[in-house]
Structure formats: C-alpha cells, structure tokens
Design a protein around this motif. Structure first.
Motif: not given
Ligand code: SF4
Ligand code: SF4
Length: 215
Positions: A139-145, A74-84, A184-190, A46-49
C-alpha cells in the motif's frame, strides 16, 4: 511378552510428563520466525509511491518453478507508473508452485520483489492461489495487503519488505553490523545482523574491510 513389558512402556510415557514440552499449540501459539524467513512476496514502491517493478521479466526467467508471469508495458510519459521506460503491467505468482527459493528476489535489478515472513495461507480454489499484482503490491504506507485467506497475528506483517541477498554479501561476516535490509517507505527497516563472525565465515573468521562499492 512378559508382564513387565507394558509397564516399561508406561514408564516411558510417565517420564515424558515431567520433561519440558517442545511442542506448541499451533496455530494458537506461533514461534518467532527467523530473520531471513522466506514467506509470500510483496511488490515494492519507491518513497514517492512509484512502483519499483520495470517489467523486465528477469524474475520470471530465473524462477525454477516457472510460477511467475509478468507482462511489461510502456509507461505513459505524462503519468508514469515506474521511473523506467516500462512497468509491470501484469504480475502474477502461482503459490501452488512456488518453492520460496528467493531466486526471483536475487535476480530483480530494482528490489521490486521481496519475500515477507507471511506464509500462513491456504486456498480453497486455484484462483486464490495465484496472487495478482494488486494483491502483491504494498500500500501507500509500504505495508502489505492482508488477503482474506491469510492468517496474520500482531506483528506478523512487520518487516515484510526487508530485502536481503540469499548469497554473499549477506552471508559474509565482513558485512556484520551493516544494514543489509531495504525497508520500504521507512517501514520494515531492521537492525543489522550480528553473529556472522561467530557462526563461521567465508575466510576463516579474520576481520576484513567491506568492499568500498558495497558500503
Ligand atoms: S521464490 Fe523461487 S519458486 Fe518462488 S517465485 Fe521466486 S523464483 Fe519462483
Ligand atoms: S519484479 Fe524485478 S525482476 Fe521481476 S519484472 Fe519486476 S523489475 Fe523485473
């Protein structure tokens, strides 16, 4: 075999010398890939990473080649990896098996997994063919590695995370002119696709309103 037979054969070769060449010097020259090309996957953020994958395993369940392995945690409530509640703790795709059917992309409820246009890679061992979560995650910029065994040229990595349903509504001409790609993250919009109405349509070519829930 008469004397003229080999000459007739040479004539065929000679004629071809003056025709337009249909082959290219691949891999030095590459052709432009189709918009909906199914290459290797990326895992999106997501845009927030935050990671989009929620570890639901639907992609693994639908895969006809049985080549996806997912373990959720399970996500760590204090430091979740995903919004779910959960995230994809382990994620692997075995490219010795993948047939790039895109069913995993269709099944994913969060657009976490998409297919890029990158397909030129080869392996010298089995481990390299199994892409891990770290390798698939953008990556953080939405680009593949780029991985060492992948052959990318300028522009090959663009639009890597664009998402398009393989089934309707993408193939329905009523969606012509409406962006269906999720950059994703503004990169790859067509740009929206064109030409569906001309290329034959689901209802014989008449124009109709796009269902409001899909707008
Ligand atoms: S593209 Fe098809 S074969 Fe490849 S991982 Fe996805 S569902 Fe499996
Ligand atoms: S990629 Fe999508 S379908 Fe697969 S586990 Fe993650 S959220 Fe579920």
């Amino acid at each position: 075999m008469g004397l003229l037979t080999p000459l007739a054969g040479f004539a065929v070769t000679f004629r071809q010398m003056f025709r337009r060449r249909v082959t290219t010097s691949y891999p030095k020259q590459k052709r432009t890939k189709p918009q909906r090309f199914h290459g290797r996957h990326v895992l999106n953020r997501y845009p927030d990473g935050m990671e989009k994958c929620i570890g639901c395993e639907l992609c693994a369940g639908v895969c006809p080649a049985n080549c996806i392995y997912v373990r959720g945690a399970d996500n760590d409530p204090d430091d979740p990896t995903s919004p779910g509640e959960r995230f994809g703790f382990v994620y692997e795709i075995n490219y010795l098996r993948c047939i790039h059917c895109d069913l995993c992309v269709e099944a994913c409820p969060t657009q976490a997994i998409t297919e890029s246009k990158l397909f030129e890679f080869s392996f010298t061992n089995r481990a390299d063919a199994i892409y891990t979560k770290d390798e698939l995650m953008v990556g953080d910029d939405g680009r593949p590695r780029q991985l060492p065994w992948e052959d990318w040229r300028a522009g090959d990595d663009e639009m890597t995370s664009g998402w398009m349903r393989a089934t309707s509504p993408a193939g329905d001409h009523r969606y012509e002119g409406i962006v269906q790609w999720a950059g994703e993250l503004g990169y790859g919009v067509r740009d929206p696709e064109r030409g569906q109405a001309d290329a034959g349509s689901d209802d014989g070519g008449s124009r109709a309103e796009v269902p409001s829930e899909d707008k």
